[in-house]
Design an enzyme around this catalytic site. Structure first.
Site, PDB file in Angstrom:
ATOM      1  N   GLY A 117      -7.571   6.294 -29.621  1.00  0.00           N
ATOM      2  CA  GLY A 117      -6.179   6.577 -29.983  1.00  0.00           C
ATOM      3  C   GLY A 117      -5.275   6.459 -28.770  1.00  0.00           C
TER       4      GLY A 117
ATOM      5  CB  VAL B 231      -4.066  12.482 -29.153  1.00  0.00           C
ATOM      6  CG1 VAL B 231      -5.212  13.240 -29.815  1.00  0.00           C
ATOM      7  CG2 VAL B 231      -2.797  12.634 -29.991  1.00  0.00           C
ATOM      8  N   GLY B 232      -5.297  11.794 -26.187  1.00  0.00           N
ATOM      9  CA  GLY B 232      -6.467  11.679 -25.325  1.00  0.00           C
ATOM     10  C   GLY B 232      -6.526  12.786 -24.282  1.00  0.00           C
TER      11      GLY B 232
ATOM     12  CD  GLU C 154     -13.256   2.784 -25.571  1.00  0.00           C
ATOM     13  OE1 GLU C 154     -12.379   1.999 -25.157  1.00  0.00           O
ATOM     14  OE2 GLU C 154     -14.386   2.846 -25.067  1.00  0.00           O
TER      15      GLU C 154
END
Length: 483
Positions: free
Chosen positions: A199, A203-204, A221
């Protein structure tokens, strides 16, 4: 059969119970036999072949994706990944012998790939079949139990996966949880043995912080602005066709899509007409009416992408239709480096061209930004290719074609820096979801013990003799290597 769970109420309780059940399964050793892993992979392939039509319809509902594109970029790609894994898995799981220094002989040493445990896979919305199932293939091959959370932003595909996976996979070891951010938060509060997230970087970072609480290994990723460099040593018509193909797959909503072009003004001006011809060849004179051209995933994403055109004058395209979430294939020639479209990943069907004076300025521009997930170079000049290989850093570097490196199972797919960490595909997926355990064995007898635990002076003399004889204490002709 895999378990599918829709957590409408009390997600914390449901998630905790699911993780506990998966861990019990793993602790019982259910997932470890190679025969079990092979059965799961064959069943997953059977799902893709038998129920591909249902997945195609879900992808069309969520993304306007054609059946042909769904087969090429999602379903067919996964079938190829499974076939590759089935072919090589028995070799991957074998212990790998390593040499032992003569100072420790007789002894043996090996590296054993063991499953890590219970893994969490959080999938994205842009390729909601491929990027959910791809990591699951690696986790099953490694012998792990898996909890999959598809993206709620692709609800039809999420529902299809939640419905279909339980029909084919072992429900003791595989579970699907649907839900929104509340469910994701509940999942991240649990302890997993690996978290795989695909994503955006925002949010990572949340995933990374949550994983840090349990010291959980993660694979991120992400994405970023993947540049394309084009010079005048290549056939510009052919380059344009390949750039358009890579850019407009899934209406530009691809993490490795060409984000922008770097070219001299002369090359850019000659490239634009070829880009126009390539778009027409792929999608006809009116892409809005083409069954092969997708749509933007949501109103929110449409507003963001279409807003990037504010103040710009497209050289071609530029038409938008909010009611259809349609953005025409668009090229902006001569965009300023400070424009908003150059400050964030576009993730849509808009291709800006940034004019540079030549190779040096192009490389300097790339190096000044975050390291991209992919970098594409269209040049037949050997020195130019060498410069990009030596002087730039990216998750992948491809010459002459964008995105195609994803189709090579032996290549690692992953980012570097802001574009991600860790990699998968093929053997790299197996390694990501495995722990490389060091195993050392030495016979227990007085004679052999004396070789390891002699008096200090004797050990010193022994090492000195070895260095005098071989030049090193690490002799590749050692006991472990000979056996």
């Amino acid at each position: 059969m895999a378990t599918s769970i829709r957590t409408k109420q009390e997600p914390k309780v449901v998630v905790a119970d699911t993780v506990a059940r998966l861990r019990q399964t793993f602790d019982r050793g259910t997932t470890k036999p190679v025969a079990w892993r092979l059965r799961q992979l064959r069943a997953l392939k059977q799902l893709l072949l038998e129920r591909g039509g249902e997945l195609e319809r879900a992808l069309a509902t969520d993304l306007g994706k054609s059946g042909t594109e769904a087969q090429i970029t999602e379903i067919g790609l996964l079938v190829g990944e499974i076939d590759h894994t089935l072919k090589h898995l028995k070799r991957w799981v074998r212990p790998r012998r390593v040499a032992v220094p003569l100072t420790l002989a007789p002894a043996s040493a090996s590296v054993v790939a063991e499953p890590v445990g219970v893994v969490l896979v959080i999938g994205p919305w842009n390729y909601p079949v491929q990027l959910c199932i791809g990591p699951v293939i690696g986790a099953l091959a490694a012998g792990d139990a898996v909890l999959l959370k598809p993206s709620e932003l692709a609800p039809a595909t999420s529902a299809a996966l939640a419905r279909l996976l339980p029909e084919y996979l072992d429900d003791r070891a595989v579970a699907v949880v649907e839900g929104d951010a509340e469910v994701a938060t509940a999942l991240l509060a649990e302890r997993f043995d690996h978290i795989f997230y695909t994503g955006g970087a925002t949010v990572g970072k949340v995933v990374a912080r949550a994983a840090a609480e349990h010291l959980t290994p993660i694979t991120l990723e992400l994405g970023g602005k993947s540049p394309v460099y084009v010079d005048d040593t290549v056939d510009l018509a052919d380059a344009a066709r390949r750039i358009v193909w890579g850019k407009l797959m899934n209406a530009g909503q691809t993490c490795v899509a060409p984000d922008y072009v770097l070219a001299t003004r002369s090359v850019a001006d000659r490239l634009v007409p070829y880009l126009r011809d390539a778009i027409a060849a792929l999608y006809g004179p009116d892409p809005a009416g083409s069954a092969d051209y997708g749509r933007i995933i949501s109103d929110k994403h449409f507003a963001r992408v279409s807003g990037l055109l504010d103040g710009l004058e497209p050289a071609l395209g530029g038409e938008v239709d909010a009611s259809e979430r349609y953005i025409a294939p668009t090229v902006v020639n001569g965009v300023d480096a400070s424009a908003s479209i150059m400050q964030e990943e576009i993730f849509g069907p808009i291709l800006p061209i940034l004019h540079v004076s030549g190779l040096e300025q192009a490389i300097a521009h790339i190096r000044a930004g975050e390291k991209p997930l992919a970098l594409y170079v269209f040049s037949d000049d050997r020195a130019t290719r060498k410069r990009f290989t030596r002087d730039t850093s990216s998750g992948a570097l491809a010459f002459g074609v964008p995105a195609a490196h994803l189709l090579v199972p032996g290549l690692p797919f992953g980012g570097v820096g802001a574009s991600g960490m860790g990699a998968y595909h093929g053997r790299h997926s197996f390694d990501t979801f495995s722990h490389a355990k060091a195993v050392f064995s030495k016979p227990l007898s007085p004679d052999t013990l004396s070789l390891v635990y002699p008096p200090f002076t004797e050990a010193r003399d022994r090492i000195a003799r070895l260095i005098s004889k071989t030049g090193s204490t690490d002799d590749r002709r050692s006991w472990g290597a000979r056996r």
